[in-house]
Design an enzyme around this catalytic site. Structure first.
Site, mmCIF file in Angstrom:
data_model
loop_
_atom_site.group_PDB
_atom_site.id
_atom_site.type_symbol
_atom_site.label_atom_id
_atom_site.label_comp_id
_atom_site.label_asym_id
_atom_site.label_seq_id
_atom_site.Cartn_x
_atom_site.Cartn_y
_atom_site.Cartn_z
ATOM 1 N N ARG A 1 71.293 17.394 57.997
ATOM 2 C CA ARG A 1 70.656 16.313 57.215
ATOM 3 C C ARG A 1 71.313 16.119 55.855
ATOM 4 O O ARG A 1 71.387 14.990 55.363
ATOM 5 C CB ARG A 1 69.164 16.599 57.052
ATOM 6 C CG ARG A 1 68.447 16.403 58.367
ATOM 7 C CD ARG A 1 66.976 16.622 58.233
ATOM 8 N NE ARG A 1 66.312 16.212 59.456
ATOM 9 C CZ ARG A 1 65.198 16.758 59.913
ATOM 10 N NH1 ARG A 1 64.603 17.726 59.252
ATOM 11 N NH2 ARG A 1 64.665 16.322 61.029
ATOM 12 N N LYS B 1 56.207 14.137 79.556
ATOM 13 C CA LYS B 1 55.018 13.319 79.848
ATOM 14 C C LYS B 1 55.282 11.818 79.858
ATOM 15 O O LYS B 1 56.053 11.311 79.043
ATOM 16 C CB LYS B 1 53.955 13.589 78.781
ATOM 17 C CG LYS B 1 53.389 14.964 78.852
ATOM 18 C CD LYS B 1 52.394 15.135 77.738
ATOM 19 C CE LYS B 1 51.697 16.477 77.818
ATOM 20 N NZ LYS B 1 50.912 16.715 76.613
ATOM 21 N N GLY C 1 64.768 14.528 69.771
ATOM 22 C CA GLY C 1 65.218 15.903 69.618
ATOM 23 C C GLY C 1 65.848 16.555 70.832
ATOM 24 O O GLY C 1 66.960 17.080 70.757
ATOM 25 N N GLY D 1 61.011 10.760 65.644
ATOM 26 C CA GLY D 1 59.886 9.822 65.706
ATOM 27 C C GLY D 1 60.275 8.416 65.272
ATOM 28 O O GLY D 1 59.833 7.431 65.874
HETATM 29 P P1 AMP Z 1 59.521 15.421 75.415
HETATM 30 O O1 AMP Z 1 59.190 16.114 74.132
HETATM 31 O O2 AMP Z 1 58.386 14.683 76.036
HETATM 32 O O3 AMP Z 1 60.809 14.636 75.355
HETATM 33 O O4 AMP Z 1 59.750 16.586 76.465
HETATM 34 C C1 AMP Z 1 60.761 17.532 76.351
HETATM 35 C C2 AMP Z 1 60.346 18.725 77.143
HETATM 36 O O5 AMP Z 1 60.157 18.349 78.500
HETATM 37 C C3 AMP Z 1 61.374 19.834 77.161
HETATM 38 O O6 AMP Z 1 60.858 20.916 76.445
HETATM 39 C C4 AMP Z 1 61.521 20.169 78.639
HETATM 40 O O7 AMP Z 1 61.494 21.555 78.896
HETATM 41 C C5 AMP Z 1 60.306 19.515 79.261
HETATM 42 N N1 AMP Z 1 60.475 19.227 80.682
HETATM 43 C C6 AMP Z 1 61.449 18.513 81.265
HETATM 44 N N2 AMP Z 1 61.316 18.549 82.610
HETATM 45 C C7 AMP Z 1 60.228 19.304 82.878
HETATM 46 C C8 AMP Z 1 59.588 19.716 84.085
HETATM 47 N N3 AMP Z 1 60.045 19.341 85.274
HETATM 48 N N4 AMP Z 1 58.492 20.511 83.985
HETATM 49 C C9 AMP Z 1 58.045 20.891 82.769
HETATM 50 N N5 AMP Z 1 58.592 20.518 81.593
HETATM 51 C C10 AMP Z 1 59.688 19.742 81.644
#
Ligand code: AMP
Length: 416
Positions: free
Chosen positions: A34, A217, A373, A396
């Site tokens: 940064r 999610k 990230g 974000g």
């Molecule tokens: P996000 O913060 O929503 O972008 O999610 C990132 C996180 O999603 C990472 O820590 C990954 O480990 C997790 N992730 C990706 N694929 C899977 C999966 N099949 N099952 C559980 N967690 C997952």
């Protein structure tokens, strides 16, 4: 005004940067990305005869002075990076005399803005449910203006180069801009680059456009998915989201991560893609584990027929091929969120396949933007950071921009 056109000679510039750098327990910086990100702006101002007042937040001190979040810890590192001795004002709201004394080529850094609740403009020590909260919030908004006015009084012009906080309407990121006329406020170089990156995927799209959304999610990505649905040619949805879609379509997903309250939403996304002629790519197979662990036993299963006791943890070989095919030949690419639990070395294959396909397409002329990230962590982990077009510094803020939201930090300057 733009930073390239502004004449900084003899002027004092107050610059909002994002120096919220990670520190170890001894207060040593563990990642100075940064600081390096803001250097082009800071050096440009000094090289063109200006004086600098640098301001930032660090951590979440919640409106109170907290030594562990003091920016005094990074003064030496900033001095070294700039090649100029940086003076420090240990109270950001009482720095007028020090600012007035600054001469061309000199630099003053202010203490953490968030030591004052006025920076964020939210009342502290009062619960949101408390009947007095609304009054307290009104009073805080008024004192936020006063705080911003004090900061503005230090300088002749205002530069915002803190993309990481551009989605916040704080005193130093947005409100302060009201105290400068249009000719004396501008975005810094980093902000300009980030805005251009967002424009490249939302406005100046070269086709075909492939977006890859992964992560855990659907719920946290839905705003982006909906905004992109009107723009993309190919939409790859991968990672943990896969299993909400598989279940919604009647599949068996074993212990895989799933948002049961988003099954209808998943079906709606499938419907929308059909209506809009978007090629929606959902993985058909998964590398599954019998525990959420790097050392779990593995087997490849269809993503809609995962046995009990097993969970989908990465994209399988057929899915990887489908993803690579949708990325090949694309001229605009956006990637946010990994295709699997990439933190476990044994489940990185899907994310690696995506990163490699993006690097290849970029070599063949595509514009690729990596943001958020975890996908940034992926390209770094695979050593491919140099082979993509742009890696955003804003988590974000980037996601909100891609959702189509106006960023207060940008609007305050450009008036959009
Ligand atoms: P996000 O913060 O929503 O972008 O999610 C990132 C996180 O999603 C990472 O820590 C990954 O480990 C997790 N992730 C990706 N694929 C899977 C999966 N099949 N099952 C559980 N967690 C997952």
């Amino acid at each position: 005004m733009t930073i390239s056109n502004y004449n900084f000679a003899g002027k004092k510039a107050i610059v909002r940067v994002d120096f919220n750098v990670p520190l170890d327990e001894n207060g040593k910086i563990t990642d100075d990305t940064r600081i390096r990100g803001a250097l082009p702006t800071l050096k440009h101002i000094l090289d063109n005869g200006g004086a600098l007042i640098i301001m930032s937040h660090m951590g979440k001190p919640k409106g109170k002075v907290a030594k562990k979040y003091s920016l005094s810890q990074i003064v030496d590192a900033v001095s070294a990076a700039l090649g100029v001795k940086v003076a420090f004002a240990d109270d950001c709201a009482k720095a007028k005399a020090m600012a007035d004394a600054l001469k061309a080529g000199e630099v003053l850094m202010l203490e953490n803005l968030r030591f004052y609740p006025e920076e964020e403009g939210k009342p502290v020590d009062i619960d949101k449910e408390d009947p007095a909260y609304d009054e307290a919030k009104k009073a805080m908004k008024a004192s936020q203006k006063e705080f911003a006015k004090v900061l503005a009084s230090y300088a002749d012009c205002y530069v915002n180069d803190a993309f990481g906080t551009a989605h916040r309407k704080h005193a130093s990121t947005a409100v302060i801009a009201d105290y400068f006329d249009a000719d004396n406020k501008m975005l810094g170089f980093l902000m300009e680059k980030e805005c251009e990156a967002v424009d490249n995927i939302l406005k100046n799209i070269r086709r075909p456009f492939t977006a890859i959304m992964g992560g855990s999610k659907v719920s946290t990505k839905i705003g982006i998915i909906e905004n992109l649905m009107d723009k993309v040619d190919n939409l790859i949805l991968c990672g943990g989201m896969t299993y909400t879609f598989a279940k919604a379509q009647g599949g068996k997903i074993g212990n895989s991560i799933c948002e049961d309250d988003k099954l209808d939403l998943a079906l709606d996304i499938i419907r929308q893609a059909k209506e809009k002629g978007v090629n929606l790519v959902l993985g058909v197979d998964s590398v599954c584990g019998d525990a959420f662990s790097n050392d779990a036993h593995q087997q490849v299963c269809p993503s809609d027929a995962i046995p009990e006791g097993w969970e989908g943890m990465d994209a399988g070989p057929k899915s990887r091929e489908m993803f690579a095919k949708a990325i090949e030949g694309a001229k605009t690419i956006l990637w946010n969120g990994p295709a699997g639990v990439f933190e476990f070395d044994n489940f990185t294959g899907g994310s690696r396949a995506i990163a490699e396909a993006i690097a290849k397409a970029t070599k063949e002329g595509a514009y690729s933007l990596i943001g958020g990230g975890d996908s940034v962590a992926c390209v770094n982990k695979f050593g491919l950071a140099e082979q993509v077009s742009y890696i955003s510094t804003g988590g974000g803020a980037l996601l909100e921009a891609i959702e189509g939201k106006v960023l207060p930090g940008v609007a305050a300057i450009k008036g959009e």
